[in-house]
Design a protein around this motif. Structure first.
Motif, PDB file in Angstrom:
ATOM      1  N   PRO A  16       0.814  -1.229   0.000  1.00 51.34           N
ATOM      2  CA  PRO A  16       0.000   0.000   0.000  1.00 51.34           C
ATOM      3  C   PRO A  16       0.846   1.278   0.000  1.00 51.34           C
ATOM      4  CG  PRO A  16      -0.953  -1.596   1.512  1.00 51.34           C
ATOM      5  CD  PRO A  16       0.375  -2.160   1.074  1.00 51.34           C
ATOM      6  N   TRP A  17       2.022   1.243   0.637  1.00 49.58           N
ATOM      7  CA  TRP A  17       2.901   2.412   0.588  1.00 49.58           C
ATOM      8  C   TRP A  17       3.402   2.637  -0.836  1.00 49.58           C
ATOM      9  CZ3 TRP A  17       3.176   5.678   4.527  1.00 49.58           C
ATOM     10  CH2 TRP A  17       2.884   5.214   5.809  1.00 49.58           C
ATOM     11  N   TYR A  18       3.784   1.536  -1.493  1.00 49.72           N
ATOM     12  CA  TYR A  18       4.258   1.636  -2.883  1.00 49.72           C
ATOM     13  C   TYR A  18       3.186   2.286  -3.769  1.00 49.72           C
ATOM     14  CZ  TYR A  18       5.338   0.118  -7.648  1.00 49.72           C
ATOM     15  OH  TYR A  18       5.560   0.099  -8.997  1.00 49.72           O
ATOM     16  N   THR A  19       1.945   1.851  -3.599  1.00 48.57           N
ATOM     17  CA  THR A  19       0.845   2.364  -4.430  1.00 48.57           C
ATOM     18  C   THR A  19       0.646   3.861  -4.221  1.00 48.57           C
ATOM     19  OG1 THR A  19      -0.255   0.227  -4.233  1.00 48.57           O
ATOM     20  CG2 THR A  19      -1.599   2.047  -5.021  1.00 48.57           C
ATOM     21  N   LYS A  22       3.567   5.795  -5.674  1.00 47.48           N
ATOM     22  CA  LYS A  22       3.518   5.785  -7.148  1.00 47.48           C
ATOM     23  C   LYS A  22       2.486   6.796  -7.656  1.00 47.48           C
ATOM     24  CE  LYS A  22       1.498   2.474  -9.457  1.00 47.48           C
ATOM     25  NZ  LYS A  22       1.099   1.193 -10.071  1.00 47.48           N
ATOM     26  N   ASN A  23       1.388   6.923  -6.918  1.00 46.29           N
ATOM     27  CA  ASN A  23       0.310   7.842  -7.323  1.00 46.29           C
ATOM     28  C   ASN A  23       0.564   9.286  -6.872  1.00 46.29           C
ATOM     29  OD1 ASN A  23      -0.997   5.672  -8.450  1.00 46.29           O
ATOM     30  ND2 ASN A  23      -2.325   5.316  -6.687  1.00 46.29           N
ATOM     31  N   LYS A  24       1.745   9.511  -6.266  1.00 50.58           N
ATOM     32  CA  LYS A  24       2.160  10.854  -5.819  1.00 50.58           C
ATOM     33  C   LYS A  24       1.147  11.504  -4.879  1.00 50.58           C
ATOM     34  CE  LYS A  24       5.063  11.767  -9.870  1.00 50.58           C
ATOM     35  NZ  LYS A  24       6.197  11.085  -9.234  1.00 50.58           N
ATOM     36  N   GLU A  25       0.518  10.681  -4.034  1.00 48.10           N
ATOM     37  CA  GLU A  25      -0.511  11.213  -3.136  1.00 48.10           C
ATOM     38  C   GLU A  25       0.069  12.114  -2.052  1.00 48.10           C
ATOM     39  OE1 GLU A  25      -3.602   8.494  -1.898  1.00 48.10           O
ATOM     40  OE2 GLU A  25      -3.196   7.217  -3.633  1.00 48.10           O
ATOM     41  N   TYR A  26       1.302  11.866  -1.661  1.00 50.92           N
ATOM     42  CA  TYR A  26       1.918  12.701  -0.623  1.00 50.92           C
ATOM     43  C   TYR A  26       2.343  14.046  -1.207  1.00 50.92           C
ATOM     44  CZ  TYR A  26       1.800   8.102   1.399  1.00 50.92           C
ATOM     45  OH  TYR A  26       1.350   6.878   1.823  1.00 50.92           O
ATOM     46  N   ARG A  34      10.005   9.969   0.973  1.00 49.78           N
ATOM     47  CA  ARG A  34      10.950   9.088   0.273  1.00 49.78           C
ATOM     48  C   ARG A  34      11.056   7.758   1.013  1.00 49.78           C
ATOM     49  NH1 ARG A  34      15.844  12.780   0.688  1.00 49.78           N
ATOM     50  NH2 ARG A  34      14.549  13.635   2.345  1.00 49.78           N
ATOM     51  N   TRP A  35      10.877   6.676   0.279  1.00 50.52           N
ATOM     52  CA  TRP A  35      10.864   5.329   0.859  1.00 50.52           C
ATOM     53  C   TRP A  35      12.251   4.701   0.790  1.00 50.52           C
ATOM     54  CZ3 TRP A  35       7.315   2.274   3.341  1.00 50.52           C
ATOM     55  CH2 TRP A  35       7.661   0.916   3.493  1.00 50.52           C
TER      56      TRP A  35
END
Length: 286
Positions: A16-19, A22-26, A34-35
């Motif tokens: 879920p973090w990856y998703t 990827k969707n630039k929600e933050y 940054r992960w």
């Protein structure tokens, strides 16, 4: 734009973090999140929280409680995965050990002291009625280190998450002889105190985004196939994992959960004494 660094294990729990990344929600909330993958697990992330390498970490409940009790300047802000973690007990393919009762005097591969693989080896030993003071450990760093140690005979058994290691069981690298579930919710979100003081609202936004994602995560179209392909798992294994895994969509962590976990950890000789449970948590939902 607020910069925040987050760490977690490169496993299916954290998809879920990856998703959301990827969707630039933050980014939409003016947060540059940054992960960082931590294959070494919770012990490595506790160290990273202490030295400021990460601001937020998705860590095992038992590991972060032990480390906060030992002075880690962080707080648990919520449970991330509320179901238990199923730890597989693995031996090398050519090992003569047949079941977990045979392992009393065996050498245990652990990623590092204070990690989940270390603490759960103690829990398993307690469950078996063994003398915990006589356990022998070999520090191996991460999953690859565990593979190497069991293959070359430096250690006898290794505990790691059941589904992550299933491909290694399937291909004959490991033999799983038992499972040991955690007696507490498995993953929590921990944040450095300094970050909570300076960026409380931004952390709250990060939590709102991830909780919104995990709320209906299992209903994502073809999520079983997506996860099976990404993490090189058999489809039926991922489907089984999805059945037994429950995320926590935004409920605050309670003192009761911390107290119950500490009680168990004292019982298992993992920590020496209980501390005030409110000192471990920060309620983001006041």
């Amino acid at each position: 734009m607020t910069n925040l660094k987050i760490g977690g294990v490169p496993e299916h729990f954290n998809y879920p973090w990856y998703t959301t990344l990827k969707n630039k929600e933050y980014n939409k909330q003016n947060i540059n999140l940054r992960w960082q993958d931590y294959p070494g697990g919770t012990g490595a992330m506790c160290k990273a929280l202490r030295n400021g390498e990460v601001d937020i970490a998705i860590v095992l409940t038992e590991g972060i409680i032990k480390d906060i009790a030992a002075g880690n300047p962080s707080k648990i802000v919520q449970t991330f995965v509320q179901s238990p973690l199923i730890w597989g007990i693995h031996v090398g393919a050519k090992s003569t050990f047949k079941n977990s009762k045979d392992l009393e005097h065996a050498t245990i591969a652990i990623s590092r002291f204070g990690s989940g693989s270390h603490l759960m080896a103690i829990v398993n030993a307690y469950n078996q009625g063994w003398d915990i003071s006589k356990l022998k450990f070999k520090v191996i760093g991460n999953l690859q280190g565990g593979i190497d140690a069991l293959t070359n005979g430096e250690a006898d058994y290794f505990m790691w998450e059941h589904f992550t290691t299933k491909p290694l069981v399937d291909n004959g690298t490991f033999r799983r002889i038992a499972d040991c579930p955690t007696p507490w919710p498995c993953f929590v979100i921990a944040v450095r105190n300094e970050v909570l003081e300076n960026n409380f609202n931004e952390v709250k936004k990060v939590l709102d985004i991830i909780n919104n994602e995990t709320k209906d995560f299992k209903k994502t179209k073809n999520i079983d196939k997506i996860l099976a392909e990404r993490y090189e798992q058999q489809l039926e294994d991922i489907q089984e994992w999805l059945k037994i895994t429950e995320w926590n969509a935004g409920k605050p962590i309670t003192k009761n959960i911390i107290t119950r976990t500490q009680n168990k950890m004292v019982q298992f000789n993992v920590i020496d004494e209980k501390k005030n449970s409110s000192s471990f948590i920060k309620n983001m939902y006041i």
